[in-house]
Design an enzyme around this catalytic site. Structure first.
Site, short mmCIF file in Angstrom:
data_model
loop_
_atom_site.label_atom_id
_atom_site.label_comp_id
_atom_site.label_asym_id
_atom_site.label_seq_id
_atom_site.Cartn_x
_atom_site.Cartn_y
_atom_site.Cartn_z
N HIS A 83 0.92 -1.06 0.06
CA HIS A 83 -0.03 0.01 0.00
C HIS A 83 0.76 1.09 0.10
CE1 HIS A 83 0.68 1.72 4.11
NE2 HIS A 83 0.52 0.53 4.52
N CYS A 84 0.16 2.21 -0.74
CA CYS A 84 0.78 3.51 -0.40
C CYS A 84 -0.17 4.45 0.34
CB CYS A 84 1.57 4.32 -1.83
SG CYS A 84 0.17 4.20 -3.14
N LYS A 85 -0.58 5.88 -0.27
CA LYS A 85 -1.50 6.54 0.15
C LYS A 85 -2.91 6.23 -0.21
CE LYS A 85 -2.99 11.22 1.30
NZ LYS A 85 -2.62 12.59 1.23
N THR B 65 1.85 1.73 -5.28
CA THR B 65 1.54 0.49 -5.20
C THR B 65 1.49 -0.27 -6.43
OG1 THR B 65 -0.14 1.08 -3.20
CG2 THR B 65 -0.53 -1.30 -4.29
#
Length: 561
Positions: A315-317, A323
């Site tokens: 995950h990223c934001k 991602t």
């Protein structure tokens, strides 16, 4: 070197195909199921139950008895309107009390809301997935709301029979029931707002809905998960709540998961994941340094190979760009016969909700991000111990000489105004090139960086106003040489302003490259579609391009050349 085109065939669900001329072959291992699942029956699902729980990822479950969606019941606009109506009704009741007389409008509003809420209650009973609502702890609130609704109808009915209950007592009971209903309904509206906000922020991304979960989370493959940022406090109202993400992994994949956090700018408490969160942060809207990608993929695939039940969650934001890059890289490592475009397409199709058009598909768009996935495709088969030394500061250096922009065909004033909010045209005149160099440090096992700033070389007397081209001489001022020698990842950022005067300015365009992949030609040409920021801007001329010149490398870095 063969031409490759990916096409979609939706006649029998979603299926990725590779086209070779007139022939189409199904991509092995890349078939995309209609449902976002693990293997059917793997967690105790029957065929019927599985389709029931996952038939409509991203929205409220579609019940077979009523082929319609109740997603609007949890939409932000609907719940916001209902809360405003309830507040207005409460205000009418207070005005009625202050005036000590009945207001016809309040009476009719009460009747209308009673009738409407009965209809809404029946709709919820028919369409909602009550197993999931129970696991989310919402059933008790819906039950309490139903009791208030029945009590309100009973009180209204009793008033049609004078003498059944004392007038004063009836008014007090009616007042308490109405205010109880208003408070309860506002709270249910709050629940709906949070559901709607999460889906609104999630956009077109496929969600995991079922087993009491409603998360911005997608199984790209059985062992690979992409998701949004686990969030706390107020952010958890419209993103993945941290506690729900913890519950998801600790119940569905107990002790068999690892989470990779790609956010360089965000953090969250990791205690609930029991030491299974790894940090590999890099900047948003950018590719990772190649050495970071190498280390992460090696670690993730080693973990997955230990047990077929192990899963990795990336995950990223927002769970899209960064991602997607790392997810595609992991897929390439898992599937030796895949190429970069196939892995990127697999992520895009699986991460996007079923009813979203191809034009709005959630995928990796940034040219530099896609370029780095192609880099990784070429070296994924090499041993990590062989790769990392070539990505360190001791790797082969490339001497950069000049960067030129051609066919800009947009006024400098327009570009400068988009780059910074300041409007002083005299101060805005200028072009700046920022170069950031990243390389792998074996001692710290992390990436180091250094930034260089250059101003454009004057052409005539008014180079800042030229629309056809701008050039930068790239020199090493530290060593007073005519070239700048760099190794590793290099990020070029072009600003239409003087960044020393405007340090918060945004770049007009930028791109990343890795020096070990530069050819011996001494030139690297990037067209508009190869450049970050401008590849989608219609006002920038389609013939716009950048030419980077450098001294040819003395030897080949990788054996595949």
């Amino acid at each position: 070197g063969r031409p490759k085109t990916l096409v979609m065939d939706t006649s029998n669900g979603f299926e990725l195909k590779e086209r070779h001329g007139e022939k189409e072959d199904v991509i092995q291992g890349a078939q995309v199921p209609v449902f976002n699942d693990l293997e059917k029956g793997k967690f105790g699902y029957s065929e019927t139950n599985f389709e029931r729980d996952f038939a409509s990822p991203g929205s409220i479950k579609r019940n077979a008895r009523f082929h319609c969606s109740a997603a609007w019941l949890d939409a932000v606009w609907y719940n916001a309107v209902m809360i405003l109506v309830l507040v207005a009704w409460a205000a009418l009741i207070l005005v009625e009390l202050l005036l000590l007389r009945e207001i016809n409008l309040e009476i009719w509003v009460g009747y209308a809301l009673n009738i409407y809420f009965v209809f809404e209650l029946l709709l919820r009973l028919c369409i909602y997935d009550w197993e999931s609502e129970y696991r989310n702890g919402n059933v008790k609130w819906y039950a309490l709301d139903a009791l208030f609704l029945l009590a309100a109808i009973a009180v209204e009915a009793s008033q049609r029979f004078p003498g059944l209950i004392p007038v004063t007592l009836g008014l007090i009971v009616q007042l308490c029931v109405n205010f109880g209903r208003i408070v309860m309904r506002i709270f249910i509206g709050y629940i709906g707002l949070t559901k709607g906000a999460r889906r609104l922020v999630g956009g077109n991304k496929r969600r995991f809905y079922g087993e009491g979960f409603d998360l911005d989370l997608t199984y790209i493959e059985k062992q690979v998960i992409a998701m949004g940022l686990p969030s706390v406090k107020y952010e958890g109202l419209y993103r993945n709540p941290l506690k729900e993400v913890e519950r998801f992994f600790n119940t569905r994949h107990t002790g068999r998961y690892r989470i990779y956090n790609l956010c360089d700018e965000r953090d969250y408490p990791e205690e609930g994941f029991k030491g299974r969160v790894q940090r590999y942060g890099f900047d948003d809207h950018n590719p990772p340094p190649l050495s970071l990608m190498v280390r992460l993929c090696a670690e993730a695939t080693e973990f997955l190979s230990k047990d077929c039940e192990n899963v990795v969650a990336i995950h990223c934001k927002g769970g899209k760009g960064r991602t997607g890059v790392i997810t595609a890289a992991v897929l390439l490592k898992l599937h030796d016969d895949w190429y970069a475009e196939k892995a990127l397409m697999k992520f895009a199709v699986m991460r996007t909700d079923d009813d979203v058009s191809e034009a709005k598909r959630v995928g990796v768009d940034g040219p530099s991000q896609r370029r780095y996935v192609e880099y990784w495709e070429k070296i994924r088969g090499l041993d990590v111990k062989e790769i990392l030394p070539k990505l360190s500061f001791d790797g082969q250096k490339v001497a950069f000489k000049r960067l030129s922009l051609f066919n800009i065909n947009v006024s400098h004033t327009f570009l400068a105004a988009k780059s910074t909010a300041e409007q002083d045209s005299d101060e805005l005149l200028g072009w700046t090139l920022g170069i950031t160099n990243y390389w792998y440090n074996p001692k710290t096992k992390k990436e180091d960086r250094k930034t260089y700033i250059f101003e454009a070389e004057p052409v005539g007397t008014d180079f800042n106003l030229r629309r056809d081209g701008v050039s930068f001489n790239i020199k090493s001022w530290e060593r007073k040489s005519s070239t700048l020698k760099l190794t590793g990842d290099v990020r070029f950022q072009v600003y239409p302003v003087n960044v020393e005067r405007h340090p918060k300015a945004n770049p007009f365009c930028e791109f990343w490259l890795h020096t070990s992949f530069l050819s011996k030609s001494g030139q690297f040409l990037l067209r508009k579609t190869d450049l970050d920021h401008v590849f989608r801007q219609s006002k920038i001329d389609k013939e716009f391009n950048i030419q980077l010149t450098y001294n040819s490398p003395s030897k080949e870095v990788w054996r595949f050349y």
